[in-house]
Structures are given as structure tokens and as C-alpha cells.
Design a protein around this motif. Structure first.
Motif, PDB file in Angstrom:
ATOM      1  N   LEU A  84       5.531 -59.422   8.409  1.00 43.17           N
ATOM      2  CA  LEU A  84       6.186 -60.706   8.167  1.00 43.17           C
ATOM      3  C   LEU A  84       5.440 -61.393   7.030  1.00 43.17           C
ATOM      4  N   MET A  85       6.103 -61.488   5.878  1.00 39.69           N
ATOM      5  CA  MET A  85       5.508 -62.160   4.718  1.00 39.69           C
ATOM      6  C   MET A  85       5.609 -63.659   4.926  1.00 39.69           C
ATOM      7  N   ILE A  86       4.532 -64.352   4.617  1.00 40.71           N
ATOM      8  CA  ILE A  86       4.506 -65.801   4.757  1.00 40.71           C
ATOM      9  C   ILE A  86       4.085 -66.395   3.424  1.00 40.71           C
ATOM     10  N   SER A  87       4.895 -67.303   2.898  1.00 38.37           N
ATOM     11  CA  SER A  87       4.598 -67.833   1.580  1.00 38.37           C
ATOM     12  C   SER A  87       5.188 -69.210   1.364  1.00 38.37           C
ATOM     13  N   ALA A  88       4.559 -69.940   0.460  1.00 41.31           N
ATOM     14  CA  ALA A  88       5.111 -71.235   0.060  1.00 41.31           C
ATOM     15  C   ALA A  88       6.136 -71.028  -1.057  1.00 41.31           C
ATOM     16  N   THR A  90       9.485 -70.159  -2.675  1.00 42.36           N
ATOM     17  CA  THR A  90      10.852 -70.232  -2.162  1.00 42.36           C
ATOM     18  C   THR A  90      11.861 -69.504  -3.046  1.00 42.36           C
ATOM     19  N   GLN A  91      11.389 -68.936  -4.149  1.00 38.26           N
ATOM     20  CA  GLN A  91      12.308 -68.275  -5.082  1.00 38.26           C
ATOM     21  C   GLN A  91      12.928 -67.022  -4.466  1.00 38.26           C
ATOM     22  N   THR A  92      14.201 -66.808  -4.776  1.00 41.93           N
ATOM     23  CA  THR A  92      14.904 -65.607  -4.321  1.00 41.93           C
ATOM     24  C   THR A  92      14.179 -64.357  -4.808  1.00 41.93           C
ATOM     25  N   MET A  93      13.629 -64.443  -6.031  1.00 50.05           N
ATOM     26  CA  MET A  93      12.917 -63.314  -6.621  1.00 50.05           C
ATOM     27  C   MET A  93      11.706 -62.914  -5.765  1.00 50.05           C
ATOM     28  N   ASP A  94      10.977 -63.906  -5.244  1.00 48.65           N
ATOM     29  CA  ASP A  94       9.804 -63.614  -4.407  1.00 48.65           C
ATOM     30  C   ASP A  94      10.224 -62.889  -3.133  1.00 48.65           C
ATOM     31  N   ARG A  95      11.302 -63.371  -2.539  1.00 47.34           N
ATOM     32  CA  ARG A  95      11.813 -62.764  -1.309  1.00 47.34           C
ATOM     33  C   ARG A  95      12.281 -61.332  -1.596  1.00 47.34           C
ATOM     34  N   ALA A  96      12.979 -61.145  -2.718  1.00 46.28           N
ATOM     35  CA  ALA A  96      13.461 -59.810  -3.097  1.00 46.28           C
ATOM     36  C   ALA A  96      12.289 -58.862  -3.335  1.00 46.28           C
ATOM     37  N   GLN A  97      11.250 -59.373  -3.987  1.00 46.78           N
ATOM     38  CA  GLN A  97      10.065 -58.553  -4.254  1.00 46.78           C
ATOM     39  C   GLN A  97       9.361 -58.187  -2.942  1.00 46.78           C
ATOM     40  N   ALA A  98       9.347 -59.115  -1.998  1.00 47.44           N
ATOM     41  CA  ALA A  98       8.741 -58.846  -0.688  1.00 47.44           C
ATOM     42  C   ALA A  98       9.514 -57.740   0.027  1.00 47.44           C
ATOM     43  N   LEU A 107       8.935 -65.647   5.722  1.00 45.77           N
ATOM     44  CA  LEU A 107       8.897 -66.986   6.304  1.00 45.77           C
ATOM     45  C   LEU A 107       8.285 -67.938   5.287  1.00 45.77           C
ATOM     46  N   ILE A 108       8.981 -69.036   5.035  1.00 46.67           N
ATOM     47  CA  ILE A 108       8.528 -69.983   4.016  1.00 46.67           C
ATOM     48  C   ILE A 108       7.697 -71.106   4.644  1.00 46.67           C
ATOM     49  N   LYS A 109       6.521 -71.354   4.043  1.00 55.16           N
ATOM     50  CA  LYS A 109       5.655 -72.463   4.472  1.00 55.16           C
ATOM     51  C   LYS A 109       6.224 -73.756   3.907  1.00 55.16           C
ATOM     52  N   PRO A 110       6.094 -74.868   4.576  1.00 57.59           N
ATOM     53  CA  PRO A 110       5.618 -74.981   5.967  1.00 57.59           C
ATOM     54  C   PRO A 110       6.737 -74.590   6.926  1.00 57.59           C
TER      55      PRO A 110
END
Length: 132
Positions: A84-88, A90-98, A107-110
Motif C-alpha cells: 500500500l503506497m502512501i503519499s502526499a 495527488t497527481q494521477t501520474m504518481d498513482r500510475a507510476q505506483a 492512499l493519499i495523505k492526510p
């Protein structure tokens, strides 16, 4: 959902956030929570432990969460461990890369303890069942 005997590895460089995440996991029934403060520390721990779940921060001081996730996916015996990746971020690109790195969830912080519980249950339910 029975979590007794389930091991969760929390990889997070912020001591405050690592503690909070560990507390949240324990409050939803995960009694064995291991902590790593960096990607390298996580890799060293993974060499001797096989957690049932990895909660992985994307932004670590040494190597990225993406790289740690790829390491897990490339390591025999760890490939099917939910991540489960947890990150602040919020970009679609970050989620796609994950997802590309092999993350089971994002899961996006907070987030609230309830959001964490839902994501953890979702990635744990999706993992391949072990043959008895």
C-alpha cells in the motif's frame, strides 16, 4: 477480520507519521507492526522478514518508494506481498507510476483511520490466497 499473527511493515521517514501509522494499524487489529525509516532499512528488513503487508511511503530519504516496491516485486517469496503506497502526492501520474512499480493500493495523505482500514482491507482481500 482476524489480523492476529499478521505482520505489517511500515516504511516511512517521518518519525511522527510512522508512529501515527503504526498506532492506526494497531487500532484496527494489526498487533505486529515493524518500522523502517528508509528504503535501505526496508530492504534489509525484507531480507529477513516476510510481512503480510507493506505500507510504503513514496518519498524516502535514500531510495524512492517506487524502487522499494519494485524490489519487493522482484524478490522471490515477496512478490505477492500487498504493498500500500502512501503519499502526499495527488497527481494521477504518481498513482500510475505506483501501479507500474507493482503497488496494490495508493492512499493519499492526510487520511483518516477509516480510510486506512478500508484500503488495508481492500489490498489484503485482493492478495492471492495461500494454498493450505
Amino acid at each position: 477480520m482476524q489480523q492476529q499473527g499478521t505482520t505489517v511493515l511500515v516504511v516511512e521517514d517521518s518519525p511522527m507519521f510512522r508512529r501515527m501509522l503504526s498506532d492506526m494499524l494497531q487500532s484496527i487489529g494489526y498487533t505486529r507492526v515493524l518500522e523502517a525509516f528508509s528504503g535501505q532499512a526496508a530492504k534489509e528488513l525484507l531480507a529477513v522478514e516476510r510481512p503480510d503487508l507493506v505500507c510504503l511511503d513514496l518519498t524516502l530519504p535514500d531510495i524512492s518508494g517506487y524502487e522499494v516496491c519494485e524490489h519487493i516485486r522482484a524478490t522471490p517469496g515477496l512478490q505477492d506481498v500487498p504493498v500500500l503506497m502512501i503519499s502526499a502526492r495527488t497527481q494521477t501520474m504518481d498513482r500510475a507510476q505506483a501501479e507500474e512499480a507493482g503497488a496494490s493500493g495508493y492512499l493519499i495523505k492526510p487520511f483518516t483511520p477509516e480510510e486506512l482500514r478500508q484500503q488495508v482491507e481492500r489490498v489484503m482481500a485482493a492478495r492471492p490466497r495461500k494454498e493450505a
